[in-house]
Write a protein that holds these residues in place. Structure first.
Motif, PDB file in Angstrom:
ATOM      1  N   ARG A 188      35.409  17.125  70.182  1.00 47.88           N
ATOM      2  CA  ARG A 188      35.738  18.551  70.102  1.00 47.88           C
ATOM      3  C   ARG A 188      36.102  19.077  71.488  1.00 47.88           C
ATOM      4  O   ARG A 188      35.239  19.327  72.322  1.00 47.88           O
ATOM      5  CB  ARG A 188      34.548  19.334  69.551  1.00 47.88           C
ATOM      6  N   GLY A 189      37.381  19.223  71.730  1.00 52.04           N
ATOM      7  CA  GLY A 189      37.849  19.695  73.021  1.00 52.04           C
ATOM      8  C   GLY A 189      37.567  18.732  74.152  1.00 52.04           C
ATOM      9  O   GLY A 189      37.620  19.108  75.330  1.00 52.04           O
ATOM     10  N   ARG A 190      37.291  17.486  73.815  1.00 50.49           N
ATOM     11  CA  ARG A 190      36.963  16.480  74.826  1.00 50.49           C
ATOM     12  C   ARG A 190      37.554  15.141  74.425  1.00 50.49           C
ATOM     13  O   ARG A 190      37.648  14.827  73.238  1.00 50.49           O
ATOM     14  CB  ARG A 190      35.445  16.315  74.977  1.00 50.49           C
ATOM     15  N   ARG A 191      37.936  14.354  75.414  1.00 57.42           N
ATOM     16  CA  ARG A 191      38.427  12.999  75.177  1.00 57.42           C
ATOM     17  C   ARG A 191      37.876  12.060  76.242  1.00 57.42           C
ATOM     18  O   ARG A 191      37.626  12.479  77.369  1.00 57.42           O
ATOM     19  CB  ARG A 191      39.963  12.962  75.211  1.00 57.42           C
ATOM     20  N   PHE A 192      37.728  10.804  75.857  1.00 56.21           N
ATOM     21  CA  PHE A 192      37.287   9.777  76.808  1.00 56.21           C
ATOM     22  C   PHE A 192      38.101   8.517  76.542  1.00 56.21           C
ATOM     23  O   PHE A 192      38.236   8.090  75.391  1.00 56.21           O
ATOM     24  CB  PHE A 192      35.802   9.473  76.626  1.00 56.21           C
ATOM     25  N   VAL A 325      52.318  18.331  74.259  1.00 56.58           N
ATOM     26  CA  VAL A 325      51.927  18.411  72.843  1.00 56.58           C
ATOM     27  C   VAL A 325      50.740  17.504  72.551  1.00 56.58           C
ATOM     28  O   VAL A 325      49.774  17.901  71.887  1.00 56.58           O
ATOM     29  CB  VAL A 325      53.122  18.044  71.941  1.00 56.58           C
ATOM     30  N   ILE A 326      50.784  16.274  73.060  1.00 53.06           N
ATOM     31  CA  ILE A 326      49.675  15.349  72.831  1.00 53.06           C
ATOM     32  C   ILE A 326      48.393  15.901  73.425  1.00 53.06           C
ATOM     33  O   ILE A 326      47.305  15.792  72.831  1.00 53.06           O
ATOM     34  CB  ILE A 326      50.008  13.965  73.418  1.00 53.06           C
ATOM     35  N   GLY A 327      48.490  16.506  74.606  1.00 52.10           N
ATOM     36  CA  GLY A 327      47.310  17.101  75.218  1.00 52.10           C
ATOM     37  C   GLY A 327      46.712  18.202  74.358  1.00 52.10           C
ATOM     38  O   GLY A 327      45.494  18.278  74.178  1.00 52.10           O
ATOM     39  N   ARG A 328      47.566  19.047  73.809  1.00 51.73           N
ATOM     40  CA  ARG A 328      47.067  20.132  72.965  1.00 51.73           C
ATOM     41  C   ARG A 328      46.408  19.604  71.695  1.00 51.73           C
ATOM     42  O   ARG A 328      45.363  20.088  71.270  1.00 51.73           O
ATOM     43  CB  ARG A 328      48.222  21.073  72.608  1.00 51.73           C
ATOM     44  N   VAL A 329      47.026  18.594  71.098  1.00 47.37           N
ATOM     45  CA  VAL A 329      46.457  18.004  69.881  1.00 47.37           C
ATOM     46  C   VAL A 329      45.138  17.315  70.204  1.00 47.37           C
ATOM     47  O   VAL A 329      44.157  17.418  69.459  1.00 47.37           O
ATOM     48  CB  VAL A 329      47.448  17.002  69.254  1.00 47.37           C
ATOM     49  N   GLY A 330      45.067  16.606  71.312  1.00 49.23           N
ATOM     50  CA  GLY A 330      43.855  15.895  71.685  1.00 49.23           C
ATOM     51  C   GLY A 330      42.713  16.801  72.058  1.00 49.23           C
ATOM     52  O   GLY A 330      41.545  16.420  71.915  1.00 49.23           O
ATOM     53  N   GLN A 331      43.009  18.006  72.526  1.00 46.57           N
ATOM     54  CA  GLN A 331      41.955  18.921  72.985  1.00 46.57           C
ATOM     55  C   GLN A 331      41.561  19.962  71.931  1.00 46.57           C
ATOM     56  O   GLN A 331      40.863  20.926  72.242  1.00 46.57           O
ATOM     57  CB  GLN A 331      42.420  19.634  74.253  1.00 46.57           C
ATOM     58  N   LEU A 332      41.978  19.763  70.695  1.00 35.67           N
ATOM     59  CA  LEU A 332      41.626  20.709  69.634  1.00 35.67           C
ATOM     60  C   LEU A 332      40.116  20.868  69.498  1.00 35.67           C
ATOM     61  O   LEU A 332      39.364  19.900  69.621  1.00 35.67           O
ATOM     62  CB  LEU A 332      42.211  20.231  68.299  1.00 35.67           C
TER      63      LEU A 332
END
Length: 357
Positions: A188-192, A325-332
């Protein structure tokens, strides 16, 4: 002999210096830092950029990386959403930024001189050449001075420049072995994400939605945000001595022209993008290759530069858009939208796998 000044000695700048040297140019590299070198952690070098480096004679960057275990996209629990093998994606070479920088600068010959501790504050030009700081003169200036480029702001003072993406990034290198193919985990709003470097060790990166400029103990922040995610993420964090932090910016669209007279923008100075595609440094390398090719094939310099702009600006504009776009989708953050996103990725992966088989 034609002369060029390269402003900035990051990955793009030193690649441009090597490329111009191979075209028979005399090159002066100006670097603001007191020493030549790169900082940071890992970097992905995709096959297209590897091909450019090989053409320039840079040795030591392999064409392919071997992934021995499954890689792809997961949830924080460890559940797989998408396997990279389903899409048959290219595998980049993962290498430390400093190591790549050393491999490139090893190709500097007598035609390349480096001046460190030098800050560029003024650019002026006429029909025959460019003057830097009222003291240095060359036939061409290549501005590879980063996202906050002084040269770009001088050429285009009306341009808005960098924009904050809404999320920040943490990076590190863990000195340990893990039995995992890597990939990315989206929460959720985070990626690793993590991957093995070509000479061992594990490079990892993480992103989190937050306002720009937030400080604090980065190791403590990252442990709190990701310490309860699936293995081997906690082990990677525990095995990291130094956590790097940087807020993520890119350049606003439309991008400015990459060429004005005899001044050329290259790399982040021209098209800084979010790291979501892992193509930023690769695009800078490809810029350098394209610039050298156009100068080699077209005797008239200004025509060659126009062709460089026509080739590279549309291509990198697409990358800036896609990465954003990928950043926005990944940080949903919305759980319902995230569930829909993950479901679409899963279905898409299965369909792609069936088509490949």
């Amino acid at each position: 002999m034609s002369t060029a000044i390269v402003v900035g000695a990051g990955i793009g700048g030193v690649t441009a210096a090597v490329a111009l040297q191979r075209c028979g140019w005399q090159v002066s590299v100006l670097e603001r830092a007191p020493e030549l070198g790169e900082v940071g952690a890992g970097i992905s070098v995709w096959p297209s950029a590897v091909a450019v480096l090989e053409e320039l004679g840079v040795k030591g960057v392999e064409k392919a990386a071997v992934v021995s275990k499954p890689a792809g996209m997961r949830k924080p629990s460890g559940r797989w959403v998408l396997a990279a093998a389903d899409f048959g994606v290219e595998i980049p070479v993962m290498i430390h930024r400093a190591q790549l920088h050393e491999l490139i600068t090893a190709e500097f010959g007598p035609a390349v001189t480096v001046r460190t501790g030098y800050t560029v504050t003024k650019i002026s030009q006429d029909e025959t050449g460019v003057t830097v700081n009222d003291e240095l003169r060359a036939d061409l200036v290549v501005a590879a001075d980063g996202i906050r480029s002084v040269v770009r702001s001088t050429l285009y003072p009306e341009y808005g420049g960098p924009r904050y993406s809404g999320y920040t990034a943490y990076r590190g290198i863990a000195d340990l072995e893990v039995d995992d193919g890597g990939g990315e985990t989206w929460g959720r709003g985070r990626r690793f994400g993590f991957a093995r470097l070509i000479h061992g060790r594990i490079y990892w990166y993480a992103t989190a939605n937050q306002p720009a400029g937030r400080g604090g103990d980065h190791a403590a922040v990252i442990a709190a945000e990701f310490g309860d995610w699936h293995d081997p993420i906690p082990k990677l964090l525990a095995g990291t001595e130094n956590v790097l932090h940087s807020d993520i910016y890119d350049l606003g669209l439309p991008l400015v022209p990459f060429v004005q007279g005899r001044v050329v923008l290259l790399g982040d100075a021209a098209h800084a993008m979010t790291p979501d595609l892992g193509r930023g440094a690769c695009s800078a390398i490809e810029d350098a290759g394209a610039l050298a090719r156009q100068l080699r094939e077209t005797p008239e310099v200004t025509t060659a530069l126009s062709q460089y702009d026509a080739e590279r600006r549309p291509a990198t504009t697409k990358l800036v858009k896609r990465s954003r776009v990928i950043g926005r989708v990944g940080q949903l953050e919305n759980p319902l939208v995230r569930a829909l996103r993950d479901g679409l990725f899963t279905i898409g992966g299965k369909l792609a796998g069936l088509r490949r088989r």
